[in-house]
Design an enzyme around this catalytic site. Structure first.
Site, mmCIF file in Angstrom:
data_model
loop_
_atom_site.group_PDB
_atom_site.id
_atom_site.type_symbol
_atom_site.label_atom_id
_atom_site.label_comp_id
_atom_site.label_asym_id
_atom_site.label_seq_id
_atom_site.Cartn_x
_atom_site.Cartn_y
_atom_site.Cartn_z
ATOM 1 N N GLN A 146 -55.226 -14.617 83.138
ATOM 2 C CA GLN A 146 -55.126 -15.102 81.772
ATOM 3 C C GLN A 146 -55.735 -16.487 81.615
ATOM 4 O O GLN A 146 -56.307 -16.808 80.562
ATOM 5 C CB GLN A 146 -53.676 -15.095 81.303
ATOM 6 N N LYS A 148 -49.631 0.717 72.802
ATOM 7 C CA LYS A 148 -49.903 0.246 74.162
ATOM 8 C C LYS A 148 -48.620 0.259 74.982
ATOM 9 O O LYS A 148 -47.555 -0.108 74.491
ATOM 10 C CB LYS A 148 -50.476 -1.175 74.158
ATOM 11 N N ARG A 199 -57.813 -9.921 74.578
ATOM 12 C CA ARG A 199 -57.239 -10.187 73.248
ATOM 13 C C ARG A 199 -56.256 -11.344 73.302
ATOM 14 O O ARG A 199 -56.087 -12.082 72.339
ATOM 15 C CB ARG A 199 -56.667 -8.938 72.632
ATOM 16 N N GLY A 211 -47.749 -18.044 78.823
ATOM 17 C CA GLY A 211 -46.991 -17.393 79.887
ATOM 18 C C GLY A 211 -45.610 -16.925 79.491
ATOM 19 O O GLY A 211 -45.118 -15.918 80.007
ATOM 20 N N ALA A 212 -44.939 -17.651 78.593
ATOM 21 C CA ALA A 212 -43.574 -17.281 78.196
ATOM 22 C C ALA A 212 -43.629 -16.106 77.235
ATOM 23 O O ALA A 212 -43.831 -16.283 76.039
ATOM 24 C CB ALA A 212 -42.865 -18.474 77.567
#
Length: 332
Positions: free
Chosen positions: A141, A69, A113, A229-230
């Site tokens: 997200q 990816k 995912r 997020g990190a």
């Protein structure tokens, strides 16, 4: 040589959260048992544009599944260019020959995912009687994280949401109220992170923040936190004092130590590798325990694993070929 081409909307039409949870959990188990090849993802940093690009190859040996990816993260895209923050392309590869089987839009797969990883982490690490969820961040997200959590848990009494702008959190509330009216009692917008987090059973952080948003004194015993997020060096959403109280579970040590929620506290010497309990793959494989008490604070730091993409892309490819979705082209 014919290669299947799948557009984002075609991928989206083929993929459900139930199926994604299943294949991602299987991929985690395979990694925990040592049956995958997955080098840490390298980054290119486009600092003048506040963006980066990652390349993510993997091979799940017993599933005979391999993919690569290419994915970006550009937080300014929506406001400046009318593009998504995250965009991706996945190449599914035939391990027997190395030939490409499919090239598909990977943005929806990435969102699903990653949501599934949070759902699986909650399954093993959050309290079974969790009723209140706090979403810190209200973007794509946040939506797939909530989709996964409701799929795993079935029902919540309350979902709280905070984001930087009232517009984004109100849009999230409006959308999710319609979507989850039968499985979520109340969905509420909050203007302060503290008010959203206080008393929540599960906290999900999905922002690109580079300074802590969730503070230690707001987190109750028994809380589970999914840190999503990190995912690049310098990013940080939690007060490091929370990590000193918590059972810390990563998805992959090498990636998490340099780009996950633990990367800044590690660099500053606030925590060490000894403070990290293990990775979610070991827990799913039964090699380590998940939650062991009602009062335990658990933190899952997700950086995103290439095996998640490969397993999900293989699922999409199999469904597409069985349903006649997409088009084949002569590429090589």
């Amino acid at each position: 040589m014919k290669v299947l081409i799948l557009k984002e909307d075609e991928v989206k039409s083929l993929l459900s959260m139930e199926e994604t949870l299943k294949v991602v959990e299987e991929a985690f188990r395979e990694k925990g048992l040592g049956h995958v090849q997955m080098p840490p993802k390298p980054y290119l940093f486009y600092r003048q544009y506040n963006g980066d690009l990652r390349v993510m190859p993997s091979y799940l040996e017993r599933m005979d599944t391999s993919a690569v990816k290419v994915v970006n993260v550009h937080p300014n895209n929506p406001a400046l260019h009318g593009l998504p923050t995250v965009m991706a392309v996945i190449i599914l590869v035939d391990p027997k020959t190395g030939a490409p089987l499919a090239i598909m839009g990977g943005s929806y797969i990435t969102a699903m995912r990653t949501g599934a990883a949070g759902g699986i982490a909650a399954k093993y690490l959050a309290r079974k009687d969790s009723k209140v969820v706090a979403m810190i961040g209200a973007g794509t997200q946040a939506r797939t994280q909530l989709k996964a959590l409701t799929t795993v848990y079935g029902r919540f009494e309350e979902v709280r949401v905070w984001s930087r702008t009232e517009r984004s959190r109100e849009a999230f509330v409006s959308e999710t109220k319609n979507m989850y009216s039968d499985v979520i009692g109340d969905i509420t917008s909050f203007g302060e992170v503290k008010d959203a987090v206080a008393g929540a059973d599960i906290v999900v952080t999905t922002t690109p923040s580079r300074k802590p948003l969730v503070m230690n004194e707001w987190v109750s015993e028994g809380t589970h936190i999914n840190c999503i997020g990190a995912d690049a060096p310098g990013k940080e959403e939690l007060d490091p004092a929370i990590l000193k109280r918590a059972k810390i579970v990563v998805d992959d040590w090498e990636q998490a130590s340099h780009s996950g929620e633990i990367n800044v506290p590690l660099a500053k010497g606030i925590i060490t590798e000894k403070d990290v309990f293990g990775n979610i793959c070991e827990i799913v494989a039964g090699l380590k325990a998940g939650r062991t008490s009602q009062d335990e604070i658990t933190v899952f730091t997700s950086t995103g694993l290439a095996i998640q993409d490969a397993a999900t892309a293989k699922l999409v490819y199999e469904k597409a070929t069985s349903k006649g979705v997409g088009r084949f082209i002569d590429l090589l």
